[in-house]
Design a protein around this motif. Structure first.
Motif, PDB file in Angstrom:
ATOM      1  N   MET A   1       0.819  -1.194   0.000  1.00  0.00           N
ATOM      2  CA  MET A   1       0.000   0.000   0.000  1.00  0.00           C
ATOM      3  C   MET A   1       0.863   1.259   0.000  1.00  0.00           C
ATOM      4  SD  MET A   1      -3.091   0.929   2.494  1.00  0.00           S
ATOM      5  CE  MET A   1      -4.351   1.571   1.456  1.00  0.00           C
ATOM      6  N   GLY A   2       2.157   1.149  -0.048  1.00  0.00           N
ATOM      7  CA  GLY A   2       3.018   2.317  -0.058  1.00  0.00           C
ATOM      8  C   GLY A   2       3.230   2.889   1.323  1.00  0.00           C
ATOM      9  N   ILE A   3       4.037   3.881   1.443  1.00  0.00           N
ATOM     10  CA  ILE A   3       4.432   4.629   2.629  1.00  0.00           C
ATOM     11  C   ILE A   3       4.643   3.795   3.896  1.00  0.00           C
ATOM     12  CG2 ILE A   3       3.313   6.701   1.739  1.00  0.00           C
ATOM     13  CD1 ILE A   3       1.557   6.522   4.389  1.00  0.00           C
ATOM     14  N   GLY A   4       4.844   2.523   3.770  1.00  0.00           N
ATOM     15  CA  GLY A   4       5.126   1.708   4.940  1.00  0.00           C
ATOM     16  C   GLY A   4       3.913   1.269   5.730  1.00  0.00           C
ATOM     17  N   ILE A   5       2.737   1.286   5.127  1.00  0.00           N
ATOM     18  CA  ILE A   5       1.539   0.786   5.807  1.00  0.00           C
ATOM     19  C   ILE A   5       1.462  -0.720   5.562  1.00  0.00           C
ATOM     20  CG2 ILE A   5      -0.983   0.814   5.874  1.00  0.00           C
ATOM     21  CD1 ILE A   5      -0.865   3.770   5.108  1.00  0.00           C
ATOM     22  N   ILE A   6       1.325  -1.464   6.646  1.00  0.00           N
ATOM     23  CA  ILE A   6       1.244  -2.927   6.556  1.00  0.00           C
ATOM     24  C   ILE A   6      -0.228  -3.315   6.584  1.00  0.00           C
ATOM     25  CG2 ILE A   6       1.919  -5.100   7.640  1.00  0.00           C
ATOM     26  CD1 ILE A   6       4.188  -3.300   9.020  1.00  0.00           C
ATOM     27  N   ASN A   7      -0.696  -3.900   5.504  1.00  0.00           N
ATOM     28  CA  ASN A   7      -2.105  -4.279   5.394  1.00  0.00           C
ATOM     29  C   ASN A   7      -2.306  -5.670   5.973  1.00  0.00           C
ATOM     30  OD1 ASN A   7      -4.690  -5.090   4.557  1.00  0.00           O
ATOM     31  ND2 ASN A   7      -4.599  -3.742   2.784  1.00  0.00           N
ATOM     32  N   ILE A   8      -3.031  -5.747   7.091  1.00  0.00           N
ATOM     33  CA  ILE A   8      -3.304  -7.037   7.743  1.00  0.00           C
ATOM     34  C   ILE A   8      -4.810  -7.320   7.807  1.00  0.00           C
ATOM     35  CG2 ILE A   8      -1.135  -7.071   9.047  1.00  0.00           C
ATOM     36  CD1 ILE A   8      -2.742  -6.153  11.525  1.00  0.00           C
ATOM     37  N   THR A   9      -5.559  -6.690   6.931  1.00  0.00           N
ATOM     38  CA  THR A   9      -7.021  -6.822   6.968  1.00  0.00           C
ATOM     39  C   THR A   9      -7.482  -8.274   6.857  1.00  0.00           C
ATOM     40  OG1 THR A   9      -7.191  -6.409   4.594  1.00  0.00           O
ATOM     41  CG2 THR A   9      -7.436  -4.520   6.034  1.00  0.00           C
ATOM     42  N   LYS A  10      -6.780  -9.082   6.089  1.00  0.00           N
ATOM     43  CA  LYS A  10      -7.203 -10.477   5.878  1.00  0.00           C
ATOM     44  C   LYS A  10      -6.690 -11.423   6.967  1.00  0.00           C
ATOM     45  CE  LYS A  10      -8.854  -9.727   1.601  1.00  0.00           C
ATOM     46  NZ  LYS A  10      -9.668  -8.550   1.699  1.00  0.00           N
TER      47      LYS A  10
ATOM     48  N   ALA B   1       4.796   2.176  13.756  1.00  0.00           N
ATOM     49  CA  ALA B   1       4.373   1.233  12.719  1.00  0.00           C
ATOM     50  C   ALA B   1       2.878   1.413  12.459  1.00  0.00           C
ATOM     51  CB  ALA B   1       4.677  -0.201  13.137  1.00  0.00           C
ATOM     52  N   ILE B   2       2.516   1.425  11.178  1.00  0.00           N
ATOM     53  CA  ILE B   2       1.140   1.676  10.746  1.00  0.00           C
ATOM     54  C   ILE B   2       0.566   0.392  10.152  1.00  0.00           C
ATOM     55  CG2 ILE B   2      -0.354   3.061   9.244  1.00  0.00           C
ATOM     56  CD1 ILE B   2       2.052   5.066   9.060  1.00  0.00           C
ATOM     57  N   TYR B   3      -0.613  -0.001  10.629  1.00  0.00           N
ATOM     58  CA  TYR B   3      -1.282  -1.205  10.130  1.00  0.00           C
ATOM     59  C   TYR B   3      -2.672  -0.848   9.642  1.00  0.00           C
ATOM     60  CZ  TYR B   3       2.445  -3.729  12.406  1.00  0.00           C
ATOM     61  OH  TYR B   3       3.683  -4.191  12.764  1.00  0.00           O
TER      62      TYR B   3
ATOM     63  N   VAL C   1       0.350   8.883  12.687  1.00  0.00           N
ATOM     64  CA  VAL C   1      -1.060   9.268  12.481  1.00  0.00           C
ATOM     65  C   VAL C   1      -1.131  10.308  11.368  1.00  0.00           C
ATOM     66  CG1 VAL C   1      -3.090  10.368  13.489  1.00  0.00           C
ATOM     67  CG2 VAL C   1      -1.797   8.719  14.837  1.00  0.00           C
ATOM     68  N   ALA C   2      -0.299  11.337  11.458  1.00  0.00           N
ATOM     69  CA  ALA C   2      -0.294  12.387  10.429  1.00  0.00           C
ATOM     70  C   ALA C   2       0.048  11.805   9.062  1.00  0.00           C
ATOM     71  CB  ALA C   2       0.695  13.491  10.818  1.00  0.00           C
ATOM     72  N   LYS C   3       1.018  10.925   9.015  1.00  0.00           N
ATOM     73  CA  LYS C   3       1.423  10.279   7.756  1.00  0.00           C
ATOM     74  C   LYS C   3       0.261   9.474   7.167  1.00  0.00           C
ATOM     75  CE  LYS C   3       5.100   7.121   6.263  1.00  0.00           C
ATOM     76  NZ  LYS C   3       6.253   6.338   6.741  1.00  0.00           N
ATOM     77  N   THR C   4      -0.459   8.777   8.025  1.00  0.00           N
ATOM     78  CA  THR C   4      -1.604   7.973   7.576  1.00  0.00           C
ATOM     79  C   THR C   4      -2.699   8.861   7.006  1.00  0.00           C
ATOM     80  OG1 THR C   4      -1.090   6.300   9.254  1.00  0.00           O
ATOM     81  CG2 THR C   4      -3.305   6.242   8.295  1.00  0.00           C
ATOM     82  N   ILE C   5      -2.988   9.955   7.687  1.00  0.00           N
ATOM     83  CA  ILE C   5      -4.030  10.872   7.201  1.00  0.00           C
ATOM     84  C   ILE C   5      -3.624  11.482   5.861  1.00  0.00           C
ATOM     85  CG2 ILE C   5      -5.306  13.006   7.662  1.00  0.00           C
ATOM     86  CD1 ILE C   5      -5.005  12.263  10.704  1.00  0.00           C
ATOM     87  N   ARG C   6      -2.357  11.895   5.735  1.00  0.00           N
ATOM     88  CA  ARG C   6      -1.902  12.446   4.446  1.00  0.00           C
ATOM     89  C   ARG C   6      -2.034  11.394   3.343  1.00  0.00           C
ATOM     90  NH1 ARG C   6       2.091  14.723   7.845  1.00  0.00           N
ATOM     91  NH2 ARG C   6       3.592  13.131   7.189  1.00  0.00           N
ATOM     92  N   HIS C   7      -1.724  10.135   3.663  1.00  0.00           N
ATOM     93  CA  HIS C   7      -1.856   9.046   2.688  1.00  0.00           C
ATOM     94  C   HIS C   7      -3.321   8.880   2.256  1.00  0.00           C
ATOM     95  CE1 HIS C   7      -1.600   5.129   0.817  1.00  0.00           C
ATOM     96  NE2 HIS C   7      -2.557   4.734   1.630  1.00  0.00           N
ATOM     97  N   VAL C   8      -4.238   8.872   3.211  1.00  0.00           N
ATOM     98  CA  VAL C   8      -5.657   8.715   2.893  1.00  0.00           C
ATOM     99  C   VAL C   8      -6.133   9.917   2.073  1.00  0.00           C
ATOM    100  CG1 VAL C   8      -7.998   8.568   3.858  1.00  0.00           C
ATOM    101  CG2 VAL C   8      -6.145   7.210   4.864  1.00  0.00           C
TER     102      VAL C   8
ATOM    103  N   MET D   1       0.313  18.949  11.933  1.00  0.00           N
ATOM    104  CA  MET D   1       1.278  18.141  11.184  1.00  0.00           C
ATOM    105  C   MET D   1       0.728  17.787   9.801  1.00  0.00           C
ATOM    106  SD  MET D   1       3.048  15.388  13.726  1.00  0.00           S
ATOM    107  CE  MET D   1       2.286  15.381  15.323  1.00  0.00           C
ATOM    108  N   VAL D   2      -0.591  17.596   9.714  1.00  0.00           N
ATOM    109  CA  VAL D   2      -1.206  17.230   8.446  1.00  0.00           C
ATOM    110  C   VAL D   2      -1.419  18.462   7.577  1.00  0.00           C
ATOM    111  CG1 VAL D   2      -3.237  16.195   7.346  1.00  0.00           C
ATOM    112  CG2 VAL D   2      -2.336  15.217   9.465  1.00  0.00           C
ATOM    113  N   TYR D   3      -1.910  19.536   8.178  1.00  0.00           N
ATOM    114  CA  TYR D   3      -2.233  20.766   7.458  1.00  0.00           C
ATOM    115  C   TYR D   3      -1.444  21.928   8.056  1.00  0.00           C
ATOM    116  CZ  TYR D   3      -6.234  17.840   6.197  1.00  0.00           C
ATOM    117  OH  TYR D   3      -7.040  16.812   5.779  1.00  0.00           O
TER     118      TYR D   3
END
Length: 165
Positions: free
Chosen positions: A1-10, A78-80, A121-128, A162-164
């Motif tokens: 998913m980019g930017i170091g987000i680890i997708n563990i939804t499944k 770490a972002i999941y 958190v800020a990095k995740t929001i910018r990604h979304v 941090m986001v805006y």
């Protein structure tokens, strides 16, 4: 998913019969920040998912369909990703249909969130925001419900800056 987000939804526990509803990405207008209100050293994402799925949790008397956030942030930063953005999770009663839930692991009424976690958190929001092509409103769970979530020591205004900037 980019930017170091680890997708563990499944990989996370799910209810045997219940399923969350779905929505269009266009419906999403806001990010809500939470905390687990648990010990940051011993809490795992899997333990939070199991708690949400089991009967008798604070969200669903008979168990939720799955973990009730979209992203979990560890103290290490770490972002999941724990649910798809299209998932209408049960993280903010009355506004689940248009919000994304980001949850920090820890009890931030008793401790201060790690700087790495706040930056995540800020990095995740910018990604979304980039993924959706627009800037989302940022709020705390306490803006929507009588609760201290995401904790008295979580500086939500600083995250917004941090986001805006």
């Amino acid at each position: 998913m980019g930017i170091g987000i680890i997708n563990i939804t499944k990989l996370l526990p799910r209810h045997s019969t219940k399923r969350f509803g779905r929505r269009s990405l266009e419906d999403i207008t806001e990010v809500v920040i939470h905390h687990t209100a648990t010990d940051s050293a011993s809490t795992t994402i899997d333990s939070i998912a199991r708690y949400h799925v089991e009967p008798g949790n604070h969200i669903c008397d008979d168990g939720c369909p799955g973990i009730s956030y979209h992203f979990m942030i560890k103290p290490s930063g770490a972002i999941y990703q724990v649910n798809d953005l299209e998932t209408i999770s049960y993280q903010c009663g009355g506004c689940n249909s248009y919000t994304i839930g980001i949850c920090l692991i820890g009890n931030f009424n008793e401790e201060v969130p790690a700087e790495k976690a706040l930056k995540a958190v800020a990095k995740t929001i910018r990604h979304v925001n980039r993924k959706l092509g627009r800037s989302l409103t940022i709020s705390a769970h306490y803006h929507h419900k009588s609760t201290s979530c995401p904790g008295d020591n979580t500086d939500v205004d600083r995250i917004i800056e941090m986001v805006y900037p």
